[in-house]
Design an enzyme around this catalytic site. Structure first.
Site, PDB file in Angstrom:
ATOM      1  N   GLU A  52       0.817  -1.223   0.000  1.00 52.84           N
ATOM      2  CA  GLU A  52       0.000   0.000   0.000  1.00 52.84           C
ATOM      3  C   GLU A  52       0.853   1.276   0.000  1.00 52.84           C
ATOM      4  O   GLU A  52       0.409   2.321  -0.482  1.00 52.84           O
ATOM      5  CB  GLU A  52      -0.970   0.016   1.189  1.00 52.84           C
ATOM      6  CG  GLU A  52      -2.085  -1.028   1.110  1.00 52.84           C
ATOM      7  CD  GLU A  52      -1.697  -2.386   1.694  1.00 52.84           C
ATOM      8  OE1 GLU A  52      -0.495  -2.596   1.979  1.00 52.84           O
ATOM      9  OE2 GLU A  52      -2.596  -3.223   1.877  1.00 52.84           O
ATOM     10  N   PHE A 114     -11.023  -6.868  14.748  1.00 55.73           N
ATOM     11  CA  PHE A 114      -9.970  -7.326  13.867  1.00 55.73           C
ATOM     12  C   PHE A 114      -9.681  -6.250  12.805  1.00 55.73           C
ATOM     13  O   PHE A 114     -10.598  -5.765  12.143  1.00 55.73           O
ATOM     14  CB  PHE A 114     -10.395  -8.639  13.180  1.00 55.73           C
ATOM     15  CG  PHE A 114      -9.363  -9.148  12.210  1.00 55.73           C
ATOM     16  CD1 PHE A 114      -8.111  -9.556  12.640  1.00 55.73           C
ATOM     17  CD2 PHE A 114      -9.649  -9.198  10.846  1.00 55.73           C
ATOM     18  CE1 PHE A 114      -7.156 -10.012  11.742  1.00 55.73           C
ATOM     19  CE2 PHE A 114      -8.706  -9.656   9.942  1.00 55.73           C
ATOM     20  CZ  PHE A 114      -7.448 -10.067  10.394  1.00 55.73           C
ATOM     21  N   GLN A 115      -8.442  -5.882  12.681  1.00 61.65           N
ATOM     22  CA  GLN A 115      -7.967  -4.878  11.717  1.00 61.65           C
ATOM     23  C   GLN A 115      -8.606  -3.506  11.914  1.00 61.65           C
ATOM     24  O   GLN A 115      -8.786  -2.754  10.964  1.00 61.65           O
ATOM     25  CB  GLN A 115      -8.139  -5.365  10.272  1.00 61.65           C
ATOM     26  CG  GLN A 115      -7.267  -6.592   9.995  1.00 61.65           C
ATOM     27  CD  GLN A 115      -7.121  -6.944   8.532  1.00 61.65           C
ATOM     28  OE1 GLN A 115      -8.032  -6.735   7.746  1.00 61.65           O
ATOM     29  NE2 GLN A 115      -5.967  -7.487   8.173  1.00 61.65           N
ATOM     30  N   LYS A 164     -17.209  -0.588   6.643  1.00 61.07           N
ATOM     31  CA  LYS A 164     -17.657  -1.603   5.688  1.00 61.07           C
ATOM     32  C   LYS A 164     -19.182  -1.581   5.529  1.00 61.07           C
ATOM     33  O   LYS A 164     -19.710  -1.691   4.418  1.00 61.07           O
ATOM     34  CB  LYS A 164     -17.191  -2.971   6.185  1.00 61.07           C
ATOM     35  CG  LYS A 164     -17.467  -4.093   5.222  1.00 61.07           C
ATOM     36  CD  LYS A 164     -16.788  -5.377   5.694  1.00 61.07           C
ATOM     37  CE  LYS A 164     -16.957  -6.474   4.645  1.00 61.07           C
ATOM     38  NZ  LYS A 164     -16.213  -7.693   5.010  1.00 61.07           N
ATOM     39  N   MET A 473      24.487   8.210   1.044  1.00 60.17           N
ATOM     40  CA  MET A 473      24.446   9.521   1.687  1.00 60.17           C
ATOM     41  C   MET A 473      24.762   9.423   3.176  1.00 60.17           C
ATOM     42  O   MET A 473      25.448  10.291   3.733  1.00 60.17           O
ATOM     43  CB  MET A 473      23.065  10.175   1.459  1.00 60.17           C
ATOM     44  CG  MET A 473      22.975  11.593   1.947  1.00 60.17           C
ATOM     45  SD  MET A 473      24.238  12.642   1.191  1.00 60.17           S
ATOM     46  CE  MET A 473      23.313  13.353  -0.169  1.00 60.17           C
TER      47      MET A 473
END
Ligand SMILES: Cc1ncc(C[n+]2csc(CCOP(=O)(O)OP(=O)(O)O)c2C)c(N)n1
Length: 564
Positions: A52, A114-115, A164, A473
């Site tokens: 993502e 959950f999540q 949802k 760097m």
């Protein structure tokens, strides 16, 4: 006509009405209703990324290249948190991104379901606006508001979190539905807010200054103020400095173009700033990488600050005159008052500050040769997307950007791993132009999984990896300021040519200058993605360098200091 639609269907329609044609995302439980609806809307091309973070960077790249908001989609919890770095990157560089996240159903919220993650809370400081959509009736208006806020004024990322069950919720839909809430549709032009006398005073300072400079930042690119900047420079003869994000706001080959300022700016650019008596700052925030130690920055210069965001005025460098507005609008108002002049003696003085560039590449392939080869192979039509590190500075300073907005990089956040996914967004926004992502061997390994996305979605990004075997760097800082203790900076790489092969991509390894042109031309001629690994000198450094906390008057020009 009235229809019954789900929240997800309304979301898709609203996205289409905002002109969205591509979205970058990754499905999961809490966003499944949206993915269920998506195939009904063939006008919305979905690009399945492999992480993502890449979706957010790709949306960012798309936005920077197209000037329109980019869209990314993720599920709740880990999907949403994986967007965070990309949103912070977009926020720091004022890019319009609309992120859509699934959230657990309303009845589950606040129960550590959950999540479940409070993504609104997590992203509050790194978004311009965020909103939890609590009912299907809000969706159409919230989408319109999100695009408006993301693109209006100083652009930035906006996040919509949609539970949802709201995505599944049904409602009656008719043509008038979207009119509820009545938010504005078009990007309004922010009315410049300053008094006429401020314009006249600015014009007077421009006429009277002995050693004036223009410093052009990202605001020039965001406003598309290329022509106005050029008129201002050519009418007055004032030299133009472009910051990292201002690069490609003014043609590099123009005789008035001076170069990049700041930590890795050229000595003559920084010296000109230190000697200047007037700085016209166009759309920049004077961050520490540009100014060095603020107490020692341009002490003899007055600042005319032309900037859209009033909160930037006098934040870092005090402004004598503030002209708040879109850079292009302000320049259009200012130009009629600006009298022709030239700055020949000042420009001669600056020419005397120019130092021969320290040749940090003693052996092998130089970045200059690599960048020239890419420029040649693409007939100067290329957009370069760079990652973060030494190569980023070489790409900023050594490539000859002639076309507006042809240099894209993560300036504010300095996000390693940006280039490869952002270049995918750039390539989709500019399908007829070559796009090269240039990364170090560190940053490339942060998002190289996106090669799979390029293959699956036929996105023809060319990837250049500057392989020096180090997190270069950081190694340079260790060499200069940490007694050469190379702690955790040597970095192993896989065989990139074979890795590319495993993805079905042609890979080339360039170990010497003789192999350079053929490999770059072959990659450029490839219809799909291609990868070129450049084996560059391992311990080359970026010169000059202002030490962290130092003033622009104290460059390290070559010989590295080795201190304990
Ligand atoms: C995500 C992230 N982690 C760490 C850093 C700190 N950092 C800045 S430059 C750099 C080294 C980059 O190495 P590489 O990608 O190999 O490029 P090089 O400097 O060698 O050109 C690091 C670790 C960063 N900017 N971004």
């Amino acid at each position: 006509m009235t229809e019954t639609l789900t929240g997800s269907q309304i979301l898709c329609r609203a996205l289409l009405e905002e002109g969205v044609d591509v979205l970058f995302g990754y499905p999961g439980g809490a966003i499944m209703p949206f993915y269920h609806a998506l195939p009904e809307f063939p006008g919305l091309r979905h690009v399945l990324v492999r992480h993502e973070q890449a979706a957010a960077h790709a949306a960012d790249g798309y936005a920077r290249a197209s000037g329109r908001a980019g869209v990314c989609v993720a599920t709740s919890g880990p999907g949403a948190t994986n967007l965070v770095t990309g949103l912070a990157t977009a926020h720091m560089d004022s890019t319009p991104v609309v992120a859509i996240t699934g959230q657990v159903s309303r009845a589950m919220m606040g129960r550590d379901a959950f999540q479940e993650t409070d993504i609104i809370g997590i992203t509050q400081p790194i978004t311009k606006h965020s909103r939890l959509i609590e009912d299907v009736e809000e969706i159409a208006e919230a989408v319109r508001e999100a695009f408006y806020v993301a693109q209006e004024g100083r652009p930035g990322p906006v996040l919509l979190d949609i539970p949802k069950d709201v995505q599944n919720q049904k409602t009656e839909w008719n043509e008038g539905t979207r009119e509820r809430g009545n938010p504005p549709t078009a990007r309004p032009s922010i009315v410049p807010s300053f008094h006429r006398s401020a314009l006249e005073e600015a014009a007077r300072l421009i006429a009277e200054a002995q050693r004036p400079l223009i410093m052009a930042g990202h605001g020039v690119v965001l406003a598309g103020a290329y022509a106005e900047l050029r008129v201002l420079a050519e009418r007055t003869g004032i030299p133009v400095i472009t910051t990292l994000l201002g690069i490609s706001g003014f043609p590099e080959s123009h005789p008035l173009h001076l170069g990049m300022p700041g930590m890795h700016g050229e000595v003559h650019v920084n010296r000109a700033i230190q000697q200047s008596d007037l700085i016209l700052g166009l759309g920049l925030r004077f961050d520490d990488r540009v100014t060095g130690n603020l107490a020692g920055f341009a002490r003899g210069a007055k600042l005319i600050h032309i900037e859209l965001d009033p909160s930037e005025i006098s934040k870092n460098v005090p402004a004598a005159i503030a002209l708040v507005g879109d850079v292009r609008d302000v320049l259009c108002s200012l130009l009629p008052a600006v009298a022709p002049r030239n700055c020949e003696s000042w420009r001669r003085e600056i020419a005397g500050f120019v130092r021969p560039r320290e040749e940090s590449f003693r052996a092998g392939l130089s970045p200059q040769a690599i960048l020239d080869a890419i420029d040649d192979a693409t007939n100067g039509q290329c957009t370069i997307v760079s990652d973060v590190g030494q190569h980023q500075m070489w790409v900023a300073k050594l490539y000859r950007y002639q076309r507006p907005n042809s240099h894209i990089t993560s300036g504010g956040l300095g996000t390693m791993g940006f280039a490869v996914p952002a270049a995918m967004g750039v390539a989709l926004a500019r399908p007829s132009e070559p796009v090269w992502a240039i990364s170090g061997d560190g940053g490339f390994q942060m998002n190289m999984q996106e090669m799979a996305t390029m293959v699956q979605e036929r996105i023809p990004v060319k990837m250049a990896v500057f392989n020096n075997g180090y997190l270069g760097m950081v190694r340079q800082w260790q060499q200069f300021f940490h007694g050469k203790r190379y702690s955790a900076t040597p970095i192993w790489s896989p065989d990139y040519v074979r890795l590319a092969g495993a993805y079905g991509i042609t890979g080339h390894r360039v170990e010497s200058a003789e192999q350079l042109d053929d490999a770059v031309r072959a990659a450029a001629a490839e219809p799909g993605p291609a990868l070129v690994e450049f084996m560059i000198e391992q311990e080359a450094n970026v010169f000059p360098m202002i030490p962290p906390g130092g003033s622009l008057s104290e460059p390290i020009e070559g010989a590295p200091l080795v201190s304990a």
